[in-house]
Design a protein around this motif. Structure first.
Motif, PDB file in Angstrom:
ATOM      1  N   GLY A  83       0.828  -1.212   0.000  1.00 55.17           N
ATOM      2  CA  GLY A  83       0.000   0.000   0.000  1.00 55.17           C
ATOM      3  C   GLY A  83       0.858   1.257   0.000  1.00 55.17           C
ATOM      4  N   GLN A  84       1.896   1.239   0.832  1.00 58.24           N
ATOM      5  CA  GLN A  84       2.812   2.391   0.885  1.00 58.24           C
ATOM      6  C   GLN A  84       3.561   2.546  -0.438  1.00 58.24           C
ATOM      7  N   VAL A  85       4.017   1.419  -1.013  1.00 56.76           N
ATOM      8  CA  VAL A  85       4.743   1.474  -2.288  1.00 56.76           C
ATOM      9  C   VAL A  85       3.863   2.113  -3.358  1.00 56.76           C
ATOM     10  N   LYS A  86       2.603   1.646  -3.449  1.00 48.81           N
ATOM     11  CA  LYS A  86       1.698   2.139  -4.490  1.00 48.81           C
ATOM     12  C   LYS A  86       1.423   3.628  -4.343  1.00 48.81           C
ATOM     13  N   LEU A  87       1.179   4.038  -3.111  1.00 56.24           N
ATOM     14  CA  LEU A  87       0.905   5.445  -2.846  1.00 56.24           C
ATOM     15  C   LEU A  87       2.119   6.309  -3.188  1.00 56.24           C
ATOM     16  N   LEU A  88       3.306   5.845  -2.786  1.00 56.16           N
ATOM     17  CA  LEU A  88       4.538   6.600  -3.053  1.00 56.16           C
ATOM     18  C   LEU A  88       4.800   6.693  -4.557  1.00 56.16           C
ATOM     19  N   GLN A  89       4.490   5.611  -5.260  1.00 58.86           N
ATOM     20  CA  GLN A  89       4.657   5.595  -6.707  1.00 58.86           C
ATOM     21  C   GLN A  89       3.738   6.626  -7.361  1.00 58.86           C
ATOM     22  N   GLN A  90       2.479   6.659  -6.906  1.00 60.90           N
ATOM     23  CA  GLN A  90       1.520   7.662  -7.409  1.00 60.90           C
ATOM     24  C   GLN A  90       2.021   9.079  -7.172  1.00 60.90           C
ATOM     25  N   MET A  91       2.692   9.281  -6.050  1.00 56.39           N
ATOM     26  CA  MET A  91       3.179  10.615  -5.689  1.00 56.39           C
ATOM     27  C   MET A  91       4.462  10.976  -6.423  1.00 56.39           C
ATOM     28  N   GLY A  92       5.026  10.031  -7.176  1.00 55.40           N
ATOM     29  CA  GLY A  92       6.220  10.324  -7.948  1.00 55.40           C
ATOM     30  C   GLY A  92       7.531  10.082  -7.212  1.00 55.40           C
ATOM     31  N   CYS A  93       7.467   9.392  -6.084  1.00 54.73           N
ATOM     32  CA  CYS A  93       8.682   9.068  -5.329  1.00 54.73           C
ATOM     33  C   CYS A  93       9.618   8.219  -6.205  1.00 54.73           C
ATOM     34  N   ASP A  94      10.927   8.472  -6.119  1.00 50.99           N
ATOM     35  CA  ASP A  94      11.882   7.812  -7.016  1.00 50.99           C
ATOM     36  C   ASP A  94      12.374   6.458  -6.504  1.00 50.99           C
ATOM     37  N   ILE A  95      12.676   6.413  -5.208  1.00 55.17           N
ATOM     38  CA  ILE A  95      13.397   5.259  -4.666  1.00 55.17           C
ATOM     39  C   ILE A  95      12.768   4.795  -3.358  1.00 55.17           C
ATOM     40  N   ILE A  96      12.732   3.469  -3.206  1.00 58.07           N
ATOM     41  CA  ILE A  96      12.126   2.866  -2.019  1.00 58.07           C
ATOM     42  C   ILE A  96      13.171   2.058  -1.253  1.00 58.07           C
ATOM     43  N   GLN A  97      13.189   2.267   0.066  1.00 56.83           N
ATOM     44  CA  GLN A  97      14.039   1.468   0.931  1.00 56.83           C
ATOM     45  C   GLN A  97      13.185   1.006   2.098  1.00 56.83           C
ATOM     46  N   GLY A  98      13.237  -0.276   2.408  1.00 56.93           N
ATOM     47  CA  GLY A  98      12.440  -0.740   3.541  1.00 56.93           C
ATOM     48  C   GLY A  98      12.228  -2.232   3.526  1.00 56.93           C
ATOM     49  N   TYR A  99      11.644  -2.727   4.620  1.00 54.37           N
ATOM     50  CA  TYR A  99      11.444  -4.166   4.772  1.00 54.37           C
ATOM     51  C   TYR A  99      10.580  -4.745   3.648  1.00 54.37           C
ATOM     52  N   TYR A 100       9.744  -3.907   3.021  1.00 56.50           N
ATOM     53  CA  TYR A 100       8.903  -4.440   1.942  1.00 56.50           C
ATOM     54  C   TYR A 100       9.766  -5.150   0.894  1.00 56.50           C
ATOM     55  N   TYR A 101      10.887  -4.540   0.519  1.00 54.24           N
ATOM     56  CA  TYR A 101      11.796  -5.182  -0.443  1.00 54.24           C
ATOM     57  C   TYR A 101      12.842  -6.046   0.250  1.00 54.24           C
ATOM     58  N   SER A 102      13.480  -5.507   1.281  1.00 57.13           N
ATOM     59  CA  SER A 102      14.483  -6.299   1.999  1.00 57.13           C
ATOM     60  C   SER A 102      14.897  -5.643   3.305  1.00 57.13           C
ATOM     61  N   LYS A 103      15.152  -6.476   4.298  1.00 59.66           N
ATOM     62  CA  LYS A 103      15.811  -6.006   5.516  1.00 59.66           C
ATOM     63  C   LYS A 103      17.281  -5.767   5.207  1.00 59.66           C
ATOM     64  N   PRO A 104      18.007  -5.070   6.095  1.00 56.22           N
ATOM     65  CA  PRO A 104      19.452  -5.003   5.921  1.00 56.22           C
ATOM     66  C   PRO A 104      20.045  -6.412   5.937  1.00 56.22           C
ATOM     67  N   LEU A 105      21.022  -6.682   5.046  1.00 52.54           N
ATOM     68  CA  LEU A 105      21.566  -8.025   4.848  1.00 52.54           C
ATOM     69  C   LEU A 105      23.080  -8.046   5.053  1.00 52.54           C
ATOM     70  N   ALA A 106      23.588  -9.189   5.507  1.00 52.58           N
ATOM     71  CA  ALA A 106      25.042  -9.377   5.557  1.00 52.58           C
ATOM     72  C   ALA A 106      25.569  -9.333   4.113  1.00 52.58           C
TER      73      ALA A 106
END
Ligand code: C2E
Ligand code: CA
Ligand code: CA
Ligand code: CA
Length: 283
Positions: free
Chosen positions: A243-266
């Motif tokens: 839901g957050q991704v879709k809304l941000l995309q509608q608003m024209g946000c360029d880049i997404i960082q967060g658990y939706y795609y991935s947690k921080p990884l070794a």
């Protein structure tokens, strides 16, 4: 009521003692850990919405102490900042990031992504900040073009010529510059055009409420519009839901960082993530 008050006082006092005891232990353990370079670096991917590509990663320090167990950077970074330990600690972190970049380069098959590192205010304010960062990079044969510096809104907010000059110099050397935790500093948006910025990172406290709070949504939308007018790209941090991704995309946000795609990884896990991401994108 009087006795109750006293108990309450005793309770708070005990709490305070416990707190200050923990801080003393933390500081001592932190000092040792810096000496032994006893930290790990995790990397969180940032995804470009337009092409669904990984445009970079953020380096986040991790500390697992024998006595204290896992300690969150949210707890030990402020202590490091208060005690001045942040400077040697940040140098250890930068060394480790350089080593990981070297390692991934030697493996060849993986693209080298720009890595962003968090820069504390007290560290950035050092007169020899640029020289010392540079000497570490040279030692590991690592180019500034591979690095992005995340400075908090509070660090640059002071808007002095000194800060602007430093940023201009860093940008000219090839570093990318981000403003982190944007929106939390209550600063005016108009000062932004003084700085040579690549990215604005909207703080996760806004992102996590955009789907249910109209005013947060309006703030995020305004930040994105304004940043784009200044040719600055916008990163949303702390994105957890579709839901957050879709809304941000509608608003024209360029880049997404967060658990939706991935947690921080070794580092090793990050390599696997990148490989899988490439395969998934080709389908
Ligand atoms: P930050 O720079 O704002 O980093 C983002 C924090 O949000 C990280 O917490 C990250 O793990 C977390 N995060 C990422 N995606 C999500 C999400 O979808 N949901 C939620 N709830 N959280 C998410 P972390 O690693 O615990 O770091 C906390 C803070 O400690 C950082 O905030 C930064 O201010 C500081 N820090 C971490 N690593 C370093 C470092 O290497 N150097 C310095 N100077 N500070 C660091
Ligand atoms: Ca950050
Ligand atoms: Ca943040
Ligand atoms: Ca932060």
């Amino acid at each position: 009521a009087k006795q109750n008050g006293r108990n309450q006082y005793a309770f708070y006092f005990d709490d305070l003692k416990k707190d200050s005891k923990r801080i003393i232990i933390l500081e001592a353990e932190l000092r040792k850990a810096i000496q032994n370079k006893d930290f790990f670096i995790y990397y969180q991917p940032k995804i470009g919405l337009a092409k669904q590509d990984i445009i970079g990663v953020e380096a986040l320090v991790r500390w697992n102490n024998v006595k204290l167990g896992f300690v969150s950077p949210a707890e030990f970074i402020p202590i490091a900042e208060d005690t001045g330990l942040i400077i040697p600690l940040s140098e250890v972190i930068l060394e480790k990031v350089c080593l990981d970049i070297l390692e991934s380069r030697s493996q060849g098959k993986i693209h080298i992504l720009p890595v962003s590192i968090n820069i504390a205010s007290v560290h950035f304010q050092q007169d020899d900040f640029i020289e010392r960062i540079n000497s570490i990079l040279m030692q590991y044969n690592c180019s500034p073009h591979l690095l992005e510096l995340e400075l908090t809104e509070r660090t640059v907010m002071k808007d002095s010529d000194d800060i602007v000059n430093k940023l201009v110099k860093l940008k000219a050397m090839g570093f990318k510059i981000s403003i982190d935790d944007f929106g939390t500093g209550y600063s005016s948006l108009s000062y932004l055009n003084r700085f040579p910025l690549n990215y604005l990172k909207i703080d996760k406290s806004f992102i996590q409420q955009i789907t249910n709070l109209q005013d947060k949504q309006a703030i995020v939308e305004t930040i994105i519009l304004m940043a784009h007018r200044l040719h600055i790209k916008v990163v949303a941090e702390g994105v957890e839901t579709i839901g957050q991704v879709k809304l941000l995309q509608q608003m024209g946000c360029d880049i997404i960082q967060g658990y939706y795609y991935s947690k921080p990884l070794a580092a090793k896990e990050l390599m696997d993530f990148i490989e899988l991401w490439e395969i998934y994108r080709q389908e």
